[in-house]
Scaffold this active site. Structure first.
Site, PDB file in Angstrom:
ATOM      1  N   ASP A 377       0.820  -1.199   0.227  1.00  0.00           N
ATOM      2  CA  ASP A 377      -0.150   0.116   0.017  1.00  0.00           C
ATOM      3  C   ASP A 377       0.970   1.358  -0.057  1.00  0.00           C
ATOM      4  O   ASP A 377       1.571   1.407   0.943  1.00  0.00           O
ATOM      5  CB  ASP A 377      -0.924  -0.191   1.265  1.00  0.00           C
ATOM      6  CG  ASP A 377      -1.845   1.177   1.262  1.00  0.00           C
ATOM      7  OD1 ASP A 377      -1.728   1.854   0.282  1.00  0.00           O
ATOM      8  OD2 ASP A 377      -2.598   1.054   2.143  1.00  0.00           O
ATOM      9  N   GLY A 422      -4.934   3.474  -7.942  1.00  0.00           N
ATOM     10  CA  GLY A 422      -5.395   3.801  -9.286  1.00  0.00           C
ATOM     11  C   GLY A 422      -4.264   4.800 -10.003  1.00  0.00           C
ATOM     12  O   GLY A 422      -4.437   5.003 -11.311  1.00  0.00           O
ATOM     13  N   ASP A 443     -10.398   3.903  -1.244  1.00  0.00           N
ATOM     14  CA  ASP A 443     -11.217   2.900  -0.358  1.00  0.00           C
ATOM     15  C   ASP A 443     -12.587   2.700  -0.492  1.00  0.00           C
ATOM     16  O   ASP A 443     -13.179   3.769  -0.669  1.00  0.00           O
ATOM     17  CB  ASP A 443     -11.041   3.076   1.052  1.00  0.00           C
ATOM     18  CG  ASP A 443      -9.561   2.921   1.480  1.00  0.00           C
ATOM     19  OD1 ASP A 443      -8.693   2.922   0.466  1.00  0.00           O
ATOM     20  OD2 ASP A 443      -9.196   2.656   2.528  1.00  0.00           O
TER      21      ASP A 443
HETATM   22  C1  GAL Z   1      -5.581   2.115   3.042  1.00  0.00           C
HETATM   23  C2  GAL Z   1      -5.953   1.099   2.028  1.00  0.00           C
HETATM   24  C3  GAL Z   1      -6.922   0.130   2.993  1.00  0.00           C
HETATM   25  C4  GAL Z   1      -6.321  -0.517   4.236  1.00  0.00           C
HETATM   26  C5  GAL Z   1      -5.631   0.851   5.191  1.00  0.00           C
HETATM   27  C6  GAL Z   1      -4.675   0.357   6.167  1.00  0.00           C
HETATM   28  O1  GAL Z   1      -4.492   2.991   2.030  1.00  0.00           O
HETATM   29  O2  GAL Z   1      -6.695   1.525   0.823  1.00  0.00           O
HETATM   30  O3  GAL Z   1      -7.594  -0.839   2.094  1.00  0.00           O
HETATM   31  O4  GAL Z   1      -5.308  -1.426   3.708  1.00  0.00           O
HETATM   32  O5  GAL Z   1      -4.876   1.450   4.088  1.00  0.00           O
HETATM   33  O6  GAL Z   1      -4.191   1.140   6.645  1.00  0.00           O
END
Ligand code: GAL
Length: 628
Positions: A377, A422, A443
């Site tokens: 991420d 994306g 998200d």
């Molecule tokens: C976001 C991600 C989520 C989750 C979260 C955890 O950036 O899109 O799906 O993983 O971080 O902190």
């Protein structure tokens, strides 16, 4: 030509649909603020009358930086009552800015943002059937324009949970994918997904050297040295009967030949996740029967990481995860796969340790725990990216290539899931960094606006980029009990919206990662996730993501070609009212002369020359097949 006929049919029928709810065009209105105005018995005869499709400034009210109240008087007929489990939707159109909404004096909804559509789903018990009801809306407005605008308010029935999936037979039935890809020498971890009465005994014909079957659990393990396609026959037997399925074990360079199915901790637990909670959901994946439908990944999202790295630079866990290796071993012993989360930055989105500068050590540690899936991420990496003057696509790729090299050095297959929302059209280059999937959007959350935007709007046109080994990922499922914290709630999506969500994700060949507490899964959610004919669309070996064929008057038709020559078609109703749709022998893929049309949720063949009512925000998901 045929497309025109269908378009006309939908237009006509939309108008018919208006009878299925109540449209409210005007309301009593007064500037000011008084809690007594919420009461249904308050006398508002001296108030102004305002239209609801136009803001108050345009109707001569000069009321900025202040409150105003609308009172909608509406008789709700008992014909809208439905069943005990049904609810009532108050779709109030768009309001600028914040509102608090009361039905007959009871607060039923509140929105702080502005300009967003207000949709409040309320308990039937609050309604006074066949009598006057008062919907009182307290609106605060900052800058002009203010108040209601856009369209009239709309009141309609929303179905409570209703199960469409027919019960599975007691005899064994194979529900899993027809292929599984593994690299030469990597561990084979595969659970035979047969539903039916337990206990069950399993057998496999054609197993290559190096792979063994646990015939009581139905779990394949071991590894294969030689590349090649190994045709197998998977078999299961129980007290009621037996079943078998053709299957190919593909040993080669590609993994993830069908989209991943499983569970992830984020949408339910957020950062309050623990190993205990993960284990409870993993055990429920098996005991609830979800694993008998091919759900096999158990993915720990953010918040497993220790506060500091070990002196040797390796990463450990925090006190909520006492034994990652033990967790991985338990999962593998049950034919399930283990997923983990990190960031290419120094910190994750939740503020935990990221992998920056420690990519090699982290990949090695994960391998030692038996990790099979990494969600990587972007988050903290935005600092590195922001500090550099290079904002080319190459700069977006860089951290993902780096981790990819270390993952590929591990002696096991690790599904590589990119999560960077994306940026830089990741779908155009994700496959080049050897990713197995990439998140295409921000998200998801459990609202119709989110599913609509992420699913219907943002996946449109992405189908050419998805296929076996590399999938577009529109984010995890928002069904069941979710909450991103210890405070779980039932998904705020209506049952019809949940049918649309799962149908669309199946059509999109999306990652099917359940995001709810599996230890408390309800029958509705379980049936939603365990329809073998719907899941077969998602897992189809051709791996063709659906494309949008028609968008007309709030009806969207999405279709995808299937490996058996059939076509899966979703007819989605994005309107606030139900819409009757006439199939007329031809929809979606117009040239196909279908021999049969099957309703996949109900699992029965249906006539084409008939009209079907598609509920508001709901779907008719069919498969058309021709024997030619
Ligand atoms: C976001 C991600 C989520 C989750 C979260 C955890 O950036 O899109 O799906 O993983 O971080 O902190």
């Amino acid at each position: 030509m045929k497309r025109t006929i269908i378009t006309l049919a939908i237009l006509l029928l939309c108008r018919l649909a208006l009878a299925q709810g109540i449209s409210v065009e005007t309301a009593k209105f007064r500037v000011g603020d008084n809690p007594a105005w919420a009461s249904p018995s308050f006398n508002d005869t001296s108030w102004d009358v305002l239209r609801l499709d136009t803001d108050w400034n345009a109707q001569g009210i000069d009321n900025d930086n202040a409150y105003g109240w609308y009172r909608l008087h509406v008789v709700i007929p008992s014909s809208l009552k439905g069943r005990d489990s049904d609810k009532i939707l108050l779709a109030l159109g768009t309001i600028d800015d914040a509102d608090e909404t009361f039905l007959n004096g009871v607060l039923v909804g509140k929105t702080d943002g502005y300009d967003s559509p207000r949709r409040y789903i309320v308990d039937r018990k609050l309604v006074r059937w066949d009598k006057e009801n008062v919907i009182a809306v307290r609106v605060y407005n900052g800058d002009p324009p203010g108040g209601f605008y856009g369209k009239p308010a709309w009141i309609t029935l929303v179905s409570g949970p209703y199960i469409l999936t027919p019960p599975a037979p007691a005899t064994p039935r194979y529900n899993g994918p027809a292929v599984f890809g593994v690299r030469p020498g990597s561990p084979v971890i595969f659970r035979l997904a047969f539903s039916g009465e337990k206990p069950m005994r399993y057998a496999v014909e054609g197993l290559p050297d190096g792979v063994v079957l646990d015939s009581e659990k139905g779990v394949l393990s071991g590894s294969v040295k030689e590349e090649g396609d190994y045709p197998l026959v998977l078999k299961a037997r129980n007290a009621k009967g037996s079943a078998s399925a053709s299957f190919t074990l593909k040993v080669g360079s590609r993994i993830a030949l069908t989209p991943p199915m499983g569970w992830n901790s984020w949408n339910c637990w957020g950062t309050s996740v623990s190993q205990k909670k993960v284990m409870e959901s993993a055990m429920a994946l098996v005991s609830s029967g979800l694993a008998d439908y091919g759900y096999s990944y158990v993915n720990v999202d953010d918040a497993w990481e220790a506060a500091e790295r070990n002196p040797d630079g390796t990463i450990g866990t925090n006190e909520n995860f006492p034994d990652m290796k033990g967790l991985g071993d338990w999962l593998h012993g049950n034919g399930l796969k283990f997923g983990i989360y990190s960031s290419p930055g120094d910190r994750t989105c939740g503020g935990y340790l990221g992998s920056l500068g420690h990519e090699k050590e982290d990949a090695e540690v994960w391998n030692s725990w038996g990790v099979d899936y990494l969600k990587y991420d972007w988050c903290g990496y935005s600092k590195v990216y922001g500090a550099s003057s290079d904002h080319s696509v190459a700069a977006l790729l860089r951290p993902y290539i780096k981790m990819q090299q270390y993952l590929r050095e591990q002696p096991r297959d690790i599904f590589y899931s990119l999560c960077q929302y994306g940026m830089g059209n990741v779908w155009e280059w994700g496959a080049f960094v050897d990713a197995n999937s990439w998140r295409t959007t921000v998200d998801i959350t459990d609202t119709w606006e989110s599913v609509r935007s992420i699913g219907f709007e943002q996946q449109d046109g992405l189908h050419p980029y998805s296929g076996p080994g590399h999938w577009n990922d529109p984010d995890m499922l928002v069904v069941g009990k979710v909450g991103w914290s210890d405070n779980l709630r039932d998904s705020r999506l209506t049952p019809d919206e949940q049918y649309s969500h799962i149908s669309l994700w199946a059509l999109l060949a999306a990652n099917m990662l359940i995001g709810c507490d599996l230890s408390r899964i309800d029958d509705f959610t379980l049936n939603l996730l365990c329809n073998n004919e719907v899941n077969a669309i998602n897992q189809d070996v051709l791996g063709r993501q659906a494309h949008k064929d028609i968008e007309e008057d709030g009806i969207e038709i999405w279709s995808r070609e299937l490996s058996d020559g059939g076509i899966a078609i979703g007819i989605f109703n994005l309107n606030e009212a139900p819409v009757p749709v006439y199939l007329g022998g031809a929809i979606g893929k117009i040239d196909l002369e279908a021999d049969s049309v099957r309703d996949l949720w109900r699992q029965k063949d249906i006539p084409t020359d008939a009209t079907y009512t598609v509920p508001s925000h709901g779907v008719l998901l069919v498969k058309m097949k021709t024997s030619k």
